[in-house]
Design an enzyme around this catalytic site. Structure first.
Site, PDB file in Angstrom:
ATOM      1  CG  ASP A 200      28.885  -2.485  -9.498  1.00  0.00           C
ATOM      2  OD1 ASP A 200      27.741  -2.021  -9.458  1.00  0.00           O
ATOM      3  OD2 ASP A 200      29.467  -2.991  -8.513  1.00  0.00           O
ATOM      4  CD  GLU A 263      26.902   2.283  -9.225  1.00  0.00           C
ATOM      5  OE1 GLU A 263      25.941   2.435  -8.473  1.00  0.00           O
ATOM      6  OE2 GLU A 263      27.754   1.399  -9.037  1.00  0.00           O
TER       7      GLU A 263
HETATM    8  C1  NOJ Z   1      26.336  -0.819  -7.198  1.00  0.00           C
HETATM    9  C2  NOJ Z   1      25.197  -1.627  -7.734  1.00  0.00           C
HETATM   10  O1  NOJ Z   1      24.377  -0.819  -8.525  1.00  0.00           O
HETATM   11  C3  NOJ Z   1      24.507  -2.229  -6.549  1.00  0.00           C
HETATM   12  O2  NOJ Z   1      23.283  -2.813  -6.892  1.00  0.00           O
HETATM   13  C4  NOJ Z   1      25.443  -3.205  -5.899  1.00  0.00           C
HETATM   14  O3  NOJ Z   1      24.860  -3.716  -4.728  1.00  0.00           O
HETATM   15  C5  NOJ Z   1      26.777  -2.539  -5.541  1.00  0.00           C
HETATM   16  N1  NOJ Z   1      27.267  -1.692  -6.587  1.00  0.00           N
HETATM   17  C6  NOJ Z   1      27.827  -3.573  -5.266  1.00  0.00           C
HETATM   18  O4  NOJ Z   1      28.222  -4.189  -6.455  1.00  0.00           O
END
Ligand code: NOJ
Length: 529
Positions: A200, A263
């Site tokens: 993440d 990500e």
């Molecule tokens: C990215 C995630 O994909 C999203 O859903 C989340 O709200 C934020 N990061 C915070 O963790």
């Protein structure tokens, strides 16, 4: 020899919305296990599930309070062990979501950290004194509401950083004890047989060590995402992020054949740094650029070429068209283009990630104001930033609640209004459905080395048509996509010999006459040359 995570297809499951097995209106781990036959028949290779850990659910699981447990909503650790085993029995890899940038404010680490300034875990989080004027230490903004990312703690009289909700305090990766504890989380799951992690907001893990203010964004206007008022020079993609990537990679390399997917929301030339200087960073820094590029043949072609050119030697590409944070691809490009989009995703060079339900052409769900769940929508309503529409439950059948949960239960988010028609069972029965098309496409990709590992090069095309070749050994495949709603014709190169249409999004294969390949509106074609 290519790895599974290079030739394979990743399928993302948002676990709350896939399959409820215990009648509480929320999807769970046993539900996913029940549906592994479906995934195997679909033909994907790996399943990534968004967080299933204990969490107060302020951000639906992206606020973790125990990295090595399972939230009771999703099941038990025994359910997880069964899922890992069953996935492997189905020849599917299992990828978990690792949330390293922040924990829940209810995580025991944070409770200790905030208890006193001299607590041994104080430095596990990012605590700062106020600025000289008594306000927040920097101008950094929370990604959700665009307000200060610093929360005042009256008891210990310091601010803590939260890049997202105040319930999601950022951890301090510069602290070696925090680092060791986080890396042990990876080992815990790798030891259980998990095949990899989606990490993440990995590019946010390191913040500027000097805590400099972010510069203002000159292009920001009223009505835009409030968090974009500044340019995030010092809060993401900082130069020392390569250390973070390497720390994780070293742990993954203690095991065989595992994958790390970051990500990272950056343009190609910035994104590719996350592979690491000698490919010792992340295996796959997620490439979201197709999501943010206009759906236009020339723009998409430029993007593909730019990305291919930016990739370091030996780095493996990847492509994403949808996820739990972005409006559904079919809503973005229109139902008529949904198959073209799927064809593009599954024929580009690199690992595709397919978001659950996109194989059915699911549209964004309609969420009435009283049904809103997403904290982002609640904080900044009406800007279209809310993520509930793309998180609605998977429609399996035409029954009430579509087989997602029992008919007499209210699901956590409403099923899409058209789920009586758009569901797995009805599409499985219809040879012309999007699902059957996706299955055929995946099958073709699996059995065609040119598609799952071949080289890429662009082919001449204009006027809303995108054309490219994939090549492996003696095998050449052409992909031709009409990205418009009008009939087009694509001119085959002069010296081409025999060609055969392997797949089309239309009901009948096109008849090539001379050098002209006629394309219906919104038609995509795969040709063997
Ligand atoms: C990215 C995630 O994909 C999203 O859903 C989340 O709200 C934020 N990061 C915070 O963790």
């Amino acid at each position: 020899m290519s790895s599974w995570w290079q030739t394979g297809i990743v399928y993302q499951i948002y676990p709350r919305s896939f399959q409820d097995s215990n009648g509480d209106g929320v999807g769970d781990l046993p539900g996913i296990t029940q549906r592994l036959d479906y995934l195997q028949n679909l033909g994907v290779d790996a399943v990534w599930i968004s967080p299933i850990y204990p969490s107060p659910m302020a951000d639906f699981g992206y606020d973790v309070s125990d990295y090595c447990g399972i939230h009771p909503l999703f099941g038990t650790m025994a359910d997880m062990d069964r899922l890992i085993q069953a996935a492997h029995d189905h020849n599917l890899r299992l990828i978990l979501d690792f949330v390293p940038n922040h924990t829940s404010n209810e995580h025991p680490w944070f409770l200790e950290s905030r208890s006193a300034r001299d607590n041994p875990k104080r430095d596990w989080y990012i605590w700062r004194d106020p600025a000289p004027d008594g306000g927040p230490p920097t101008n950094w903004l929370s990604r959700f509401d665009g307000q200060s990312a610093w929360e005042w703690d009256a008891q210990t009289e310091q601010y803590y950083l939260h890049s997202f909700l105040a319930e999601q305090p950022d951890v301090n990766w510069r602290n070696p004890d925090l680092r060791a504890a986080m890396l042990d989380v990876l080992r815990f799951w790798f030891d259980k047989g998990v095949d990899g992690f989606r990490i993440d907001v990995s590019y946010r893990a390191m913040k500027d060590a000097q805590f400099r203010d972010n510069p203002p964004n000159p292009n920001w206007r009223e009505g835009m995402d409030p968090a974009k008022r500044v340019i995030e020079t010092y809060t993401r993609n900082t130069p020392d992020i390569e250390h973070f990537n390497r720390w994780l990679r070293e742990v993954a390399d203690e095991y065989d054949d595992r994958v790390l997917i970051g990500e990272i929301n950056l343009p190609p030339h910035e994104l590719v740094k996350h592979y690491g200087r000698s490919l010792n960073g992340l295996h796959l820094p997620f490439n979201f650029n197709l999501i943010f590029t206009p759906w236009d043949a020339a723009a998409v072609r430029d993007l593909i070429e730019m990305y291919e050119a930016a990739l370091p030697h030996g780095a493996w590409p990847n492509w994403v068209l949808g996820n739990h944070d972005q409006h559904r691809i079919a809503s973005r490009v229109g139902t008529a283009q949904a198959r073209v989009a799927m064809l593009l995703l599954l024929t580009l060079r690199g690992t595709p990630t397919l978001y659950y339900g996109d194989e059915l052409g699911l549209l964004d769900g309609e969420i009435a104001p009283e049904q809103v769940q997403d904290p982002w929508e609640k904080m900044v309503p009406g800007l279209g930033l809310g993520r509930d529409p793309e998180r609605t439950p998977m429609p399996w059948t035409s029954a009430v609640n579509a087989g997602f949960c029992p008919p007499n239960i209210i699901p956590w988010l409403p099923l899409n209004a058209d789920s009586v028609i758009v569901n797995v069972a009805s599409q499985q029965d219809d040879p012309d459905s999007m699902l059957r098309f996706t299955q055929k496409l995946i099958q073709l990709r699996r059995e065609t080395a040119a598609l799952n590992q071949g080289r890429y090069h662009s082919l001449p095309a204009r006027d809303g048509v995108l054309a490219f070749a994939r090549q492996h050994g003696a095998q050449t495949i052409w992909v031709v996509l009409n990205m418009t709603g009008e009939a087009k014709s694509w001119t085959l190169p002069d010296d081409v010999g025999e060609t055969a249409v392997l797949l089309t999004t239309a009901s009948n294969p096109p008849i090539i006459t001379g050098n002209a390949l006629p394309l219906h509106p919104n038609e995509g074609v795969i040709l063997a040359v």
